[in-house]
Scaffold this motif. Structure first.
Motif, PDB file in Angstrom:
ATOM      1  N   GLY A  37       0.779  -1.230   0.000  1.00 30.50           N
ATOM      2  CA  GLY A  37       0.000   0.000   0.000  1.00 30.50           C
ATOM      3  C   GLY A  37       0.812   1.283   0.000  1.00 30.50           C
ATOM      4  N   CYS A  38       2.115   1.206   0.262  1.00 35.18           N
ATOM      5  CA  CYS A  38       2.915   2.431   0.285  1.00 35.18           C
ATOM      6  C   CYS A  38       3.243   2.876  -1.137  1.00 35.18           C
ATOM      7  CB  CYS A  38       4.187   2.262   1.114  1.00 35.18           C
ATOM      8  SG  CYS A  38       5.499   1.373   0.305  1.00 35.18           S
ATOM      9  N   GLU A  39       3.533   4.151  -1.287  1.00 34.19           N
ATOM     10  CA  GLU A  39       3.829   4.716  -2.595  1.00 34.19           C
ATOM     11  C   GLU A  39       5.334   4.785  -2.817  1.00 34.19           C
ATOM     12  OE1 GLU A  39       3.246   9.036  -4.090  1.00 34.19           O
ATOM     13  OE2 GLU A  39       1.354   7.976  -4.440  1.00 34.19           O
ATOM     14  N   LEU A  40       5.757   4.359  -4.002  1.00 31.96           N
ATOM     15  CA  LEU A  40       7.160   4.405  -4.404  1.00 31.96           C
ATOM     16  C   LEU A  40       7.289   5.245  -5.661  1.00 31.96           C
ATOM     17  CD1 LEU A  40       8.103   0.613  -4.197  1.00 31.96           C
ATOM     18  CD2 LEU A  40       8.392   2.335  -2.419  1.00 31.96           C
ATOM     19  N   CYS A  41       8.429   5.880  -5.826  1.00 28.26           N
ATOM     20  CA  CYS A  41       8.734   6.609  -7.051  1.00 28.26           C
ATOM     21  C   CYS A  41      10.063   6.086  -7.594  1.00 28.26           C
ATOM     22  CB  CYS A  41       8.826   8.108  -6.774  1.00 28.26           C
ATOM     23  SG  CYS A  41       9.197   9.089  -8.245  1.00 28.26           S
ATOM     24  N   MET A  42      10.067   5.696  -8.867  1.00 30.22           N
ATOM     25  CA  MET A  42      11.296   5.217  -9.505  1.00 30.22           C
ATOM     26  C   MET A  42      12.180   6.415  -9.824  1.00 30.22           C
ATOM     27  SD  MET A  42      13.118   2.692 -10.572  1.00 30.22           S
ATOM     28  CE  MET A  42      12.025   1.301 -10.628  1.00 30.22           C
ATOM     29  N   LYS A  43      13.356   6.464  -9.233  1.00 31.08           N
ATOM     30  CA  LYS A  43      14.271   7.588  -9.417  1.00 31.08           C
ATOM     31  C   LYS A  43      15.351   7.315 -10.452  1.00 31.08           C
ATOM     32  CE  LYS A  43      12.573  10.584  -6.625  1.00 31.08           C
ATOM     33  NZ  LYS A  43      12.101  11.865  -7.129  1.00 31.08           N
ATOM     34  N   GLN A  44      15.860   6.075 -10.480  1.00 32.16           N
ATOM     35  CA  GLN A  44      16.962   5.770 -11.394  1.00 32.16           C
ATOM     36  C   GLN A  44      16.966   4.294 -11.717  1.00 32.16           C
ATOM     37  OE1 GLN A  44      20.726   7.057  -9.851  1.00 32.16           O
ATOM     38  NE2 GLN A  44      21.876   6.205 -11.550  1.00 32.16           N
ATOM     39  N   LYS A  45      17.239   3.981 -12.975  1.00 29.70           N
ATOM     40  CA  LYS A  45      17.411   2.594 -13.413  1.00 29.70           C
ATOM     41  C   LYS A  45      18.706   2.528 -14.193  1.00 29.70           C
ATOM     42  CE  LYS A  45      13.684   0.408 -14.987  1.00 29.70           C
ATOM     43  NZ  LYS A  45      12.469   0.147 -15.782  1.00 29.70           N
TER      44      LYS A  45
END
Length: 76
Positions: A37-45
């Motif tokens: 349920g927590c929100e994640l943001c993709m910063k770098q791949k």
């Protein structure tokens, strides 16, 4: 099914399931606030299958690709 490796840089997603991870890694991620349920943001791949960096509650977390593929997510 969508997993963390399919998320584009800058996209925000919600964690759907982390139960397929190794228990020690699951506990480590829980200590950073990564849970269902927590929100994640993709910063770098990185290219060629290296680690990715996600943001959770203001913290930057690096996760190996082989572990990120086991984290199920959905669009936020």
């Amino acid at each position: 099914m969508m997993n963390l490796t399919t998320v584009s840089i800058g996209d925000k997603v919600k964690v759907k399931n982390i139960e397929f991870l190794d228990r020690s890694l699951e506990r480590r991620l829980l200590s950073f606030g990564v849970k269902k349920g927590c929100e994640l943001c993709m910063k770098q791949k990185t290219i060629l299958g290296g680690p990715c960096i996600i943001e959770c509650q203001g913290q930057m977390i690096s996760i190996r690709k082989r572990d990120a593929v086991k984290i199920e997510v959905e669009t936020a």
